[in-house]
Design a protein around this motif. Structure first.
Motif, PDB file in Angstrom:
ATOM      1  N   ILE A 290       0.877  -1.171   0.000  1.00 46.93           N
ATOM      2  CA  ILE A 290       0.000   0.000   0.000  1.00 46.93           C
ATOM      3  C   ILE A 290       0.910   1.215   0.000  1.00 46.93           C
ATOM      4  O   ILE A 290       1.745   1.377   0.886  1.00 46.93           O
ATOM      5  CB  ILE A 290      -0.918   0.001   1.235  1.00 46.93           C
ATOM      6  CG1 ILE A 290      -1.823  -1.237   1.214  1.00 46.93           C
ATOM      7  CG2 ILE A 290      -1.739   1.284   1.303  1.00 46.93           C
ATOM      8  CD1 ILE A 290      -2.669  -1.419   2.459  1.00 46.93           C
ATOM      9  N   VAL A 291       0.764   2.029  -1.019  1.00 48.12           N
ATOM     10  CA  VAL A 291       1.669   3.159  -1.211  1.00 48.12           C
ATOM     11  C   VAL A 291       0.885   4.452  -1.184  1.00 48.12           C
ATOM     12  O   VAL A 291      -0.158   4.587  -1.824  1.00 48.12           O
ATOM     13  CB  VAL A 291       2.426   3.023  -2.551  1.00 48.12           C
ATOM     14  CG1 VAL A 291       3.356   4.208  -2.767  1.00 48.12           C
ATOM     15  CG2 VAL A 291       3.210   1.723  -2.579  1.00 48.12           C
ATOM     16  N   GLY A 292       1.402   5.420  -0.420  1.00 46.80           N
ATOM     17  CA  GLY A 292       0.762   6.731  -0.340  1.00 46.80           C
ATOM     18  C   GLY A 292       1.787   7.781   0.014  1.00 46.80           C
ATOM     19  O   GLY A 292       2.931   7.742  -0.476  1.00 46.80           O
ATOM     20  N   THR A 293       1.410   8.676   0.871  1.00 44.50           N
ATOM     21  CA  THR A 293       2.321   9.702   1.358  1.00 44.50           C
ATOM     22  C   THR A 293       2.355   9.639   2.875  1.00 44.50           C
ATOM     23  O   THR A 293       1.609   8.889   3.508  1.00 44.50           O
ATOM     24  CB  THR A 293       1.861  11.104   0.927  1.00 44.50           C
ATOM     25  OG1 THR A 293       0.624  11.403   1.587  1.00 44.50           O
ATOM     26  CG2 THR A 293       1.686  11.196  -0.581  1.00 44.50           C
ATOM     27  N   LEU A 294       3.238  10.423   3.458  1.00 40.67           N
ATOM     28  CA  LEU A 294       3.380  10.426   4.910  1.00 40.67           C
ATOM     29  C   LEU A 294       2.039  10.628   5.599  1.00 40.67           C
ATOM     30  O   LEU A 294       1.735   9.972   6.602  1.00 40.67           O
ATOM     31  CB  LEU A 294       4.371  11.519   5.327  1.00 40.67           C
ATOM     32  CG  LEU A 294       4.679  11.617   6.830  1.00 40.67           C
ATOM     33  CD1 LEU A 294       5.422  10.375   7.300  1.00 40.67           C
ATOM     34  CD2 LEU A 294       5.497  12.884   7.117  1.00 40.67           C
ATOM     35  N   THR A 295       1.213  11.515   5.057  1.00 41.02           N
ATOM     36  CA  THR A 295      -0.050  11.834   5.734  1.00 41.02           C
ATOM     37  C   THR A 295      -1.210  10.949   5.302  1.00 41.02           C
ATOM     38  O   THR A 295      -2.167  10.770   6.064  1.00 41.02           O
ATOM     39  CB  THR A 295      -0.417  13.311   5.496  1.00 41.02           C
ATOM     40  OG1 THR A 295      -0.416  13.577   4.092  1.00 41.02           O
ATOM     41  CG2 THR A 295       0.571  14.226   6.194  1.00 41.02           C
ATOM     42  N   THR A 296      -1.143  10.363   4.112  1.00 40.74           N
ATOM     43  CA  THR A 296      -2.273   9.534   3.665  1.00 40.74           C
ATOM     44  C   THR A 296      -2.113   8.055   3.994  1.00 40.74           C
ATOM     45  O   THR A 296      -3.095   7.308   4.016  1.00 40.74           O
ATOM     46  CB  THR A 296      -2.479   9.658   2.136  1.00 40.74           C
ATOM     47  OG1 THR A 296      -1.344   9.116   1.449  1.00 40.74           O
ATOM     48  CG2 THR A 296      -2.701  11.111   1.737  1.00 40.74           C
ATOM     49  N   LEU A 297      -0.878   7.625   4.260  1.00 37.42           N
ATOM     50  CA  LEU A 297      -0.636   6.201   4.439  1.00 37.42           C
ATOM     51  C   LEU A 297      -1.429   5.569   5.591  1.00 37.42           C
ATOM     52  O   LEU A 297      -1.986   4.483   5.418  1.00 37.42           O
ATOM     53  CB  LEU A 297       0.862   5.931   4.623  1.00 37.42           C
ATOM     54  CG  LEU A 297       1.249   4.443   4.675  1.00 37.42           C
ATOM     55  CD1 LEU A 297       0.925   3.755   3.360  1.00 37.42           C
ATOM     56  CD2 LEU A 297       2.730   4.282   5.021  1.00 37.42           C
ATOM     57  N   ASP A 299      -4.386   6.195   6.824  1.00 36.59           N
ATOM     58  CA  ASP A 299      -5.774   5.953   6.442  1.00 36.59           C
ATOM     59  C   ASP A 299      -5.869   4.869   5.372  1.00 36.59           C
ATOM     60  O   ASP A 299      -6.759   4.008   5.421  1.00 36.59           O
ATOM     61  CB  ASP A 299      -6.407   7.250   5.935  1.00 36.59           C
ATOM     62  CG  ASP A 299      -7.880   7.061   5.578  1.00 36.59           C
ATOM     63  OD1 ASP A 299      -8.652   6.662   6.476  1.00 36.59           O
ATOM     64  OD2 ASP A 299      -8.242   7.279   4.411  1.00 36.59           O
ATOM     65  N   LEU A 300      -4.945   4.893   4.418  1.00 38.94           N
ATOM     66  CA  LEU A 300      -4.937   3.863   3.380  1.00 38.94           C
ATOM     67  C   LEU A 300      -4.713   2.479   3.984  1.00 38.94           C
ATOM     68  O   LEU A 300      -5.331   1.491   3.564  1.00 38.94           O
ATOM     69  CB  LEU A 300      -3.839   4.162   2.356  1.00 38.94           C
ATOM     70  CG  LEU A 300      -4.064   5.366   1.435  1.00 38.94           C
ATOM     71  CD1 LEU A 300      -2.787   5.666   0.665  1.00 38.94           C
ATOM     72  CD2 LEU A 300      -5.218   5.097   0.482  1.00 38.94           C
ATOM     73  N   ALA A 301      -3.835   2.406   4.982  1.00 38.48           N
ATOM     74  CA  ALA A 301      -3.548   1.122   5.619  1.00 38.48           C
ATOM     75  C   ALA A 301      -4.775   0.588   6.355  1.00 38.48           C
ATOM     76  O   ALA A 301      -5.078  -0.603   6.309  1.00 38.48           O
ATOM     77  CB  ALA A 301      -2.371   1.261   6.574  1.00 38.48           C
ATOM     78  N   VAL A 302      -5.498   1.492   7.029  1.00 41.17           N
ATOM     79  CA  VAL A 302      -6.714   1.086   7.737  1.00 41.17           C
ATOM     80  C   VAL A 302      -7.760   0.605   6.745  1.00 41.17           C
ATOM     81  O   VAL A 302      -8.383  -0.450   6.909  1.00 41.17           O
ATOM     82  CB  VAL A 302      -7.261   2.242   8.599  1.00 41.17           C
ATOM     83  CG1 VAL A 302      -8.650   1.892   9.142  1.00 41.17           C
ATOM     84  CG2 VAL A 302      -6.303   2.538   9.741  1.00 41.17           C
ATOM     85  N   ARG A 303      -7.961   1.387   5.684  1.00 40.61           N
ATOM     86  CA  ARG A 303      -8.967   1.017   4.680  1.00 40.61           C
ATOM     87  C   ARG A 303      -8.614  -0.298   3.997  1.00 40.61           C
ATOM     88  O   ARG A 303      -9.503  -1.075   3.621  1.00 40.61           O
ATOM     89  CB  ARG A 303      -9.097   2.136   3.652  1.00 40.61           C
ATOM     90  CG  ARG A 303      -9.929   3.320   4.173  1.00 40.61           C
ATOM     91  CD  ARG A 303      -9.715   4.579   3.344  1.00 40.61           C
ATOM     92  NE  ARG A 303      -9.648   4.337   1.901  1.00 40.61           N
ATOM     93  CZ  ARG A 303      -9.172   5.216   1.035  1.00 40.61           C
ATOM     94  NH1 ARG A 303      -8.695   6.381   1.465  1.00 40.61           N
ATOM     95  NH2 ARG A 303      -9.156   4.945  -0.253  1.00 40.61           N
ATOM     96  N   GLY A 304      -7.325  -0.545   3.846  1.00 41.49           N
ATOM     97  CA  GLY A 304      -6.891  -1.766   3.196  1.00 41.49           C
ATOM     98  C   GLY A 304      -6.781  -2.952   4.133  1.00 41.49           C
ATOM     99  O   GLY A 304      -6.475  -4.062   3.696  1.00 41.49           O
ATOM    100  N   GLY A 305      -7.001  -2.726   5.423  1.00 38.30           N
ATOM    101  CA  GLY A 305      -6.927  -3.811   6.389  1.00 38.30           C
ATOM    102  C   GLY A 305      -5.523  -4.346   6.593  1.00 38.30           C
ATOM    103  O   GLY A 305      -5.339  -5.515   6.942  1.00 38.30           O
ATOM    104  N   ALA A 306      -4.516  -3.497   6.418  1.00 37.73           N
ATOM    105  CA  ALA A 306      -3.130  -3.936   6.576  1.00 37.73           C
ATOM    106  C   ALA A 306      -2.842  -4.298   8.027  1.00 37.73           C
ATOM    107  O   ALA A 306      -3.347  -3.670   8.958  1.00 37.73           O
ATOM    108  CB  ALA A 306      -2.178  -2.832   6.120  1.00 37.73           C
ATOM    109  N   SER A 307      -2.021  -5.319   8.214  1.00 40.94           N
ATOM    110  CA  SER A 307      -1.695  -5.764   9.567  1.00 40.94           C
ATOM    111  C   SER A 307      -0.267  -6.297   9.596  1.00 40.94           C
ATOM    112  O   SER A 307       0.414  -6.351   8.574  1.00 40.94           O
ATOM    113  CB  SER A 307      -2.673  -6.857  10.010  1.00 40.94           C
ATOM    114  OG  SER A 307      -2.593  -7.979   9.142  1.00 40.94           O
ATOM    115  N   SER A 308       0.171  -6.710  10.761  1.00 35.59           N
ATOM    116  CA  SER A 308       1.504  -7.297  10.901  1.00 35.59           C
ATOM    117  C   SER A 308       1.490  -8.734  10.381  1.00 35.59           C
ATOM    118  O   SER A 308       0.438  -9.384  10.401  1.00 35.59           O
ATOM    119  CB  SER A 308       1.916  -7.291  12.371  1.00 35.59           C
ATOM    120  OG  SER A 308       1.998  -5.975  12.862  1.00 35.59           O
ATOM    121  N   PRO A 309       2.655  -9.218   9.887  1.00 30.65           N
ATOM    122  CA  PRO A 309       3.931  -8.512   9.800  1.00 30.65           C
ATOM    123  C   PRO A 309       4.000  -7.635   8.557  1.00 30.65           C
ATOM    124  O   PRO A 309       3.648  -8.072   7.465  1.00 30.65           O
ATOM    125  CB  PRO A 309       4.946  -9.641   9.723  1.00 30.65           C
ATOM    126  CG  PRO A 309       4.197 -10.764   9.072  1.00 30.65           C
ATOM    127  CD  PRO A 309       2.780 -10.644   9.525  1.00 30.65           C
TER     128      PRO A 309
END
Length: 341
Positions: A290-297, A299-309
């Motif tokens: 998931i690629v964005g910017t310092l300020t958008t990342l 929210d993008l990670a939450v919307r994309g359901g990103a998790s560890s690791p």
């Protein structure tokens, strides 16, 4: 000592007094042999002699004339000296960022010689039991915020087994010395008077971004890379130092602190539109970026359901991932560019 010859399926007879044959049996089994153990001359029957293709006489068994007579003309006979008194040792092995292909040859060899393997959830090399045949495999895995086996207990088990004369391999994800607490485990072994060696591994800090086409350094873009633990948020002074240093910031184990980490960098003066990425589940079939910017990342990670690791990368090098996505004959590998290309 390893047996380098492939003995898969070969019927081997190991003859020797109890207590002297264990290491010989283990070496042959790890080479693939089907081992029959005889503790005395009475165990070497005609039936046994008829089916074996190699016999190994350990220590005093080399002088058992009745055994030699029974085996004469049936199969090759090898004499093995009495094994030296066992001296335990500890080997820390970096398993790399995921998958057997990224485990070094030295790591494979260490596992093949192991009597005990202490492994964790990030050391994903496949079937550990197959890589360390006959070894005791102990899962001491940790998850974020949950250490089923505390670090002190891991070190206690490691030292206890090694003091019993066993070769203990501590199999760790990535590299043992990059946020792997390898230094503490080496210290525990040294304080216990045990020989200890470290087999390096490919760190996820470099390997995982690279698998998504993000070089952590790039000529004319970044000649500095800083690897940061994301277990705790950045202090104000730390964030300011990172921004002043410039280059690339790689954060490991930081998904639960993604918001405070990016916020701290922004407050320290890092431009809001600085490219940033999360590379999730590196080197697995489920890898995605998931690629964005310092300020958008965040929210993008939450919307994309990103998790560890996951590995977090902040810096201009993230734009290089666009080059990866444009490879001839390749798809985008799940990379969401979010206007950063």
């Amino acid at each position: 000592m390893l047996i380098d010859t492939d003995l898969t399926g070969l019927p081997v007879l190991v003859v020797g007094p109890p207590g002297l044959t264990t290491s010989v049996v283990r070496r042959h089994e790890r080479a693939g042999a089907v081992v029959t153990l005889a503790s005395g001359p009475g165990d070497v029957t005609q039936e046994v002699c008829n089916r074996v293709r190699l016999a190994v006489l350990v220590g005093p068994a080399a002088g058992w004339a009745s055994v030699r007579d029974a085996l004469a003309g049936r199969c090759p006979v090898v004499d093995a000296p009495v094994p030296a008194a066992p001296r335990g040792r500890v080997v820390l092995v970096g398993a790399g960022p995921g998958g057997l292909d990224l485990l070094t040859l030295a790591g494979v060899r260490a596992l093949a010689e192991a009597d005990v393997v202490l492994t964790d959830r990030l050391a994903e090399v496949g079937d550990v039991a197959r890589l360390a045949p006959g070894a005791e495999v102990v899962d001491v895995g940790k998850r974020p915020g949950h250490h089923a086996v505390p670090q002190g207990e891991i070190e206690r088990i490691m030292v206890e087994r090694a003091r019993a004369g066993l070769t203990v391999v501590r199999l760790k994800g990535g590299d043992p010395y990059v946020f792997g607490r390898g230094g503490e485990e080496v210290e525990a072994a040294v304080e216990a008077g045990l020989p200890v060696t470290v087999v390096p591994g490919i760190s996820s800090a470099v390997g995982v971004p690279g698998s998504a086409g993000i070089p952590v350094t790039h000529r004319g873009v970044s000649h500095v890379v800083t690897v940061v633990s994301g277990h705790v948020p950045l202090e104000e002074e730390q964030a300011q130092a990172l921004v002043a240093l410039g280059g690339t910031v790689v954060v490991l184990m930081g998904m639960h602190n993604l918001v405070p980490l990016t916020t701290a960098l922004a407050r320290a003066g890092l431009a809001a539109d600085t490219p940033a990425a999360v590379v999730e589940r590196g080197f697995t079939p489920d890898q995605r970026s998931i690629v964005g910017t310092l300020t958008t990342l965040p929210d993008l990670a939450v919307r994309g359901g990103a998790s560890s690791p996951s590995v977090i990368v902040v810096g201009e090098v993230v734009r290089r991932s666009a080059v990866w996505a444009r490879r001839v004959g390749a798809d985008a590998d799940g990379i969401a560019m979010d206007g950063v290309a």
